[in-house]
Scaffold this motif. Structure first.
Motif, PDB file in Angstrom:
ATOM      1  N   LYS A  17       0.032 -18.712   9.673  1.00 58.27           N
ATOM      2  CA  LYS A  17      -1.173 -17.879   9.792  1.00 58.27           C
ATOM      3  C   LYS A  17      -1.782 -17.993  11.183  1.00 58.27           C
ATOM      4  O   LYS A  17      -2.141 -16.988  11.801  1.00 58.27           O
ATOM      5  CB  LYS A  17      -2.213 -18.286   8.752  1.00 58.27           C
ATOM      6  CG  LYS A  17      -3.485 -17.435   8.826  1.00 58.27           C
ATOM      7  CD  LYS A  17      -4.655 -18.107   8.147  1.00 58.27           C
ATOM      8  CE  LYS A  17      -5.365 -18.957   9.160  1.00 58.27           C
ATOM      9  NZ  LYS A  17      -6.616 -19.521   8.767  1.00 58.27           N
ATOM     10  N   ILE A  18      -1.883 -19.200  11.687  1.00 56.31           N
ATOM     11  CA  ILE A  18      -2.472 -19.394  13.009  1.00 56.31           C
ATOM     12  C   ILE A  18      -1.654 -18.653  14.066  1.00 56.31           C
ATOM     13  O   ILE A  18      -2.205 -17.956  14.921  1.00 56.31           O
ATOM     14  CB  ILE A  18      -2.610 -20.898  13.340  1.00 56.31           C
ATOM     15  CG1 ILE A  18      -3.686 -21.525  12.447  1.00 56.31           C
ATOM     16  CG2 ILE A  18      -2.938 -21.112  14.815  1.00 56.31           C
ATOM     17  CD1 ILE A  18      -3.761 -23.045  12.524  1.00 56.31           C
ATOM     18  N   GLY A  27      -7.654 -12.509  24.714  1.00 52.92           N
ATOM     19  CA  GLY A  27      -7.439 -13.691  25.543  1.00 52.92           C
ATOM     20  C   GLY A  27      -8.678 -14.510  25.831  1.00 52.92           C
ATOM     21  O   GLY A  27      -8.621 -15.733  25.837  1.00 52.92           O
ATOM     22  N   ASP A  28      -9.818 -13.845  26.027  1.00 55.38           N
ATOM     23  CA  ASP A  28     -11.042 -14.578  26.350  1.00 55.38           C
ATOM     24  C   ASP A  28     -11.626 -15.298  25.137  1.00 55.38           C
ATOM     25  O   ASP A  28     -12.505 -16.138  25.273  1.00 55.38           O
ATOM     26  CB  ASP A  28     -12.081 -13.663  26.977  1.00 55.38           C
ATOM     27  CG  ASP A  28     -12.512 -12.518  26.067  1.00 55.38           C
ATOM     28  OD1 ASP A  28     -11.705 -12.087  25.206  1.00 55.38           O
ATOM     29  OD2 ASP A  28     -13.651 -12.038  26.233  1.00 55.38           O
ATOM     30  N   GLN A  29     -11.151 -14.992  23.942  1.00 57.74           N
ATOM     31  CA  GLN A  29     -11.643 -15.628  22.715  1.00 57.74           C
ATOM     32  C   GLN A  29     -10.610 -16.561  22.091  1.00 57.74           C
ATOM     33  O   GLN A  29     -10.930 -17.311  21.174  1.00 57.74           O
ATOM     34  CB  GLN A  29     -12.025 -14.554  21.698  1.00 57.74           C
ATOM     35  CG  GLN A  29     -13.141 -13.659  22.152  1.00 57.74           C
ATOM     36  CD  GLN A  29     -13.385 -12.522  21.177  1.00 57.74           C
ATOM     37  OE1 GLN A  29     -12.871 -12.487  20.078  1.00 57.74           O
ATOM     38  NE2 GLN A  29     -14.190 -11.570  21.608  1.00 57.74           N
ATOM     39  N   LEU A  30      -9.386 -16.519  22.581  1.00 54.79           N
ATOM     40  CA  LEU A  30      -8.286 -17.251  21.959  1.00 54.79           C
ATOM     41  C   LEU A  30      -8.513 -18.758  21.946  1.00 54.79           C
ATOM     42  O   LEU A  30      -8.308 -19.418  20.928  1.00 54.79           O
ATOM     43  CB  LEU A  30      -6.965 -16.925  22.649  1.00 54.79           C
ATOM     44  CG  LEU A  30      -5.717 -17.577  22.067  1.00 54.79           C
ATOM     45  CD1 LEU A  30      -5.533 -17.199  20.600  1.00 54.79           C
ATOM     46  CD2 LEU A  30      -4.492 -17.194  22.884  1.00 54.79           C
ATOM     47  N   LEU A  34      -8.584 -20.837  18.517  1.00 57.95           N
ATOM     48  CA  LEU A  34      -7.581 -21.868  18.249  1.00 57.95           C
ATOM     49  C   LEU A  34      -8.236 -23.224  18.012  1.00 57.95           C
ATOM     50  O   LEU A  34      -7.798 -23.986  17.148  1.00 57.95           O
ATOM     51  CB  LEU A  34      -6.580 -21.962  19.403  1.00 57.95           C
ATOM     52  CG  LEU A  34      -5.528 -20.874  19.455  1.00 57.95           C
ATOM     53  CD1 LEU A  34      -4.731 -20.971  20.766  1.00 57.95           C
ATOM     54  CD2 LEU A  34      -4.591 -20.941  18.262  1.00 57.95           C
ATOM     55  N   ASP A  35      -9.269 -23.531  18.771  1.00 61.88           N
ATOM     56  CA  ASP A  35      -9.983 -24.794  18.600  1.00 61.88           C
ATOM     57  C   ASP A  35     -10.503 -24.927  17.171  1.00 61.88           C
ATOM     58  O   ASP A  35     -10.298 -25.958  16.524  1.00 61.88           O
ATOM     59  CB  ASP A  35     -11.140 -24.894  19.603  1.00 61.88           C
ATOM     60  CG  ASP A  35     -11.873 -26.208  19.500  1.00 61.88           C
ATOM     61  OD1 ASP A  35     -11.305 -27.225  19.943  1.00 61.88           O
ATOM     62  OD2 ASP A  35     -13.003 -26.209  18.976  1.00 61.88           O
ATOM     63  N   VAL A  36     -11.141 -23.881  16.668  1.00 61.78           N
ATOM     64  CA  VAL A  36     -11.684 -23.907  15.302  1.00 61.78           C
ATOM     65  C   VAL A  36     -10.564 -24.046  14.281  1.00 61.78           C
ATOM     66  O   VAL A  36     -10.657 -24.855  13.339  1.00 61.78           O
ATOM     67  CB  VAL A  36     -12.517 -22.634  15.024  1.00 61.78           C
ATOM     68  CG1 VAL A  36     -12.862 -22.508  13.561  1.00 61.78           C
ATOM     69  CG2 VAL A  36     -13.771 -22.626  15.882  1.00 61.78           C
ATOM     70  N   GLN A  37      -9.488 -23.287  14.440  1.00 69.72           N
ATOM     71  CA  GLN A  37      -8.389 -23.308  13.469  1.00 69.72           C
ATOM     72  C   GLN A  37      -7.684 -24.662  13.433  1.00 69.72           C
ATOM     73  O   GLN A  37      -7.393 -25.194  12.357  1.00 69.72           O
ATOM     74  CB  GLN A  37      -7.374 -22.202  13.789  1.00 69.72           C
ATOM     75  CG  GLN A  37      -7.928 -20.808  13.674  1.00 69.72           C
ATOM     76  CD  GLN A  37      -8.491 -20.516  12.302  1.00 69.72           C
ATOM     77  OE1 GLN A  37      -7.851 -20.759  11.290  1.00 69.72           O
ATOM     78  NE2 GLN A  37      -9.700 -19.986  12.261  1.00 69.72           N
ATOM     79  N   ARG A  39      -8.839 -27.634  14.502  1.00 69.46           N
ATOM     80  CA  ARG A  39      -9.736 -28.679  13.987  1.00 69.46           C
ATOM     81  C   ARG A  39      -9.855 -28.608  12.460  1.00 69.46           C
ATOM     82  O   ARG A  39      -9.853 -29.633  11.769  1.00 69.46           O
ATOM     83  CB  ARG A  39     -11.119 -28.568  14.616  1.00 69.46           C
ATOM     84  CG  ARG A  39     -11.172 -29.016  16.042  1.00 69.46           C
ATOM     85  CD  ARG A  39     -12.562 -28.791  16.653  1.00 69.46           C
ATOM     86  NE  ARG A  39     -12.560 -29.066  18.059  1.00 69.46           N
ATOM     87  CZ  ARG A  39     -12.743 -30.275  18.583  1.00 69.46           C
ATOM     88  NH1 ARG A  39     -12.917 -31.312  17.796  1.00 69.46           N
ATOM     89  NH2 ARG A  39     -12.731 -30.437  19.888  1.00 69.46           N
ATOM     90  N   SER A  40      -9.947 -27.400  11.933  1.00 72.30           N
ATOM     91  CA  SER A  40     -10.039 -27.211  10.494  1.00 72.30           C
ATOM     92  C   SER A  40      -8.773 -27.702   9.791  1.00 72.30           C
ATOM     93  O   SER A  40      -8.839 -28.387   8.766  1.00 72.30           O
ATOM     94  CB  SER A  40     -10.285 -25.736  10.186  1.00 72.30           C
ATOM     95  OG  SER A  40     -10.289 -25.505   8.811  1.00 72.30           O
ATOM     96  N   ALA A  41      -7.624 -27.354  10.334  1.00 72.20           N
ATOM     97  CA  ALA A  41      -6.358 -27.774   9.735  1.00 72.20           C
ATOM     98  C   ALA A  41      -6.195 -29.292   9.786  1.00 72.20           C
ATOM     99  O   ALA A  41      -5.761 -29.908   8.809  1.00 72.20           O
ATOM    100  CB  ALA A  41      -5.188 -27.090  10.450  1.00 72.20           C
ATOM    101  N   ILE A  42      -6.560 -29.895  10.900  1.00 71.16           N
ATOM    102  CA  ILE A  42      -6.467 -31.352  11.014  1.00 71.16           C
ATOM    103  C   ILE A  42      -7.407 -32.025  10.026  1.00 71.16           C
ATOM    104  O   ILE A  42      -7.028 -33.001   9.366  1.00 71.16           O
ATOM    105  CB  ILE A  42      -6.751 -31.811  12.459  1.00 71.16           C
ATOM    106  CG1 ILE A  42      -5.592 -31.394  13.366  1.00 71.16           C
ATOM    107  CG2 ILE A  42      -6.972 -33.313  12.527  1.00 71.16           C
ATOM    108  CD1 ILE A  42      -5.861 -31.586  14.847  1.00 71.16           C
TER     109      ILE A  42
END
Length: 61
Positions: A17-18, A27-30, A34-37, A39-42
């Protein structure tokens, strides 16, 4: 447990999914997305491991 993925399945689905969704993030939001995704998965993986569950046990919220 019906309706839940095993940890192994959850890893495959989450990474997939990620990767799929990341292709559509501007690109300016990636980086932030990714940081949120990640951290959530970890955090979810850590909770699963801390509970004493193994790779074949279901991942629950």
């Amino acid at each position: 447990m019906d309706g839940y993925w095993s940890y192994r399945e959850w890893v495959e689905q989450t990474v997939g999914k990620i990767v799929r969704v990341a292709h559509n993030i501007p690109g300016d939001q990636l980086s932030g997305w990714l940081d949120v995704q990640v951290r959530s998965a970890i955090a979810q993986a850590h909770r699963h491991g801390q509970s004493g569950l193994g790779d074949d046990d279901p991942v629950t919220p």
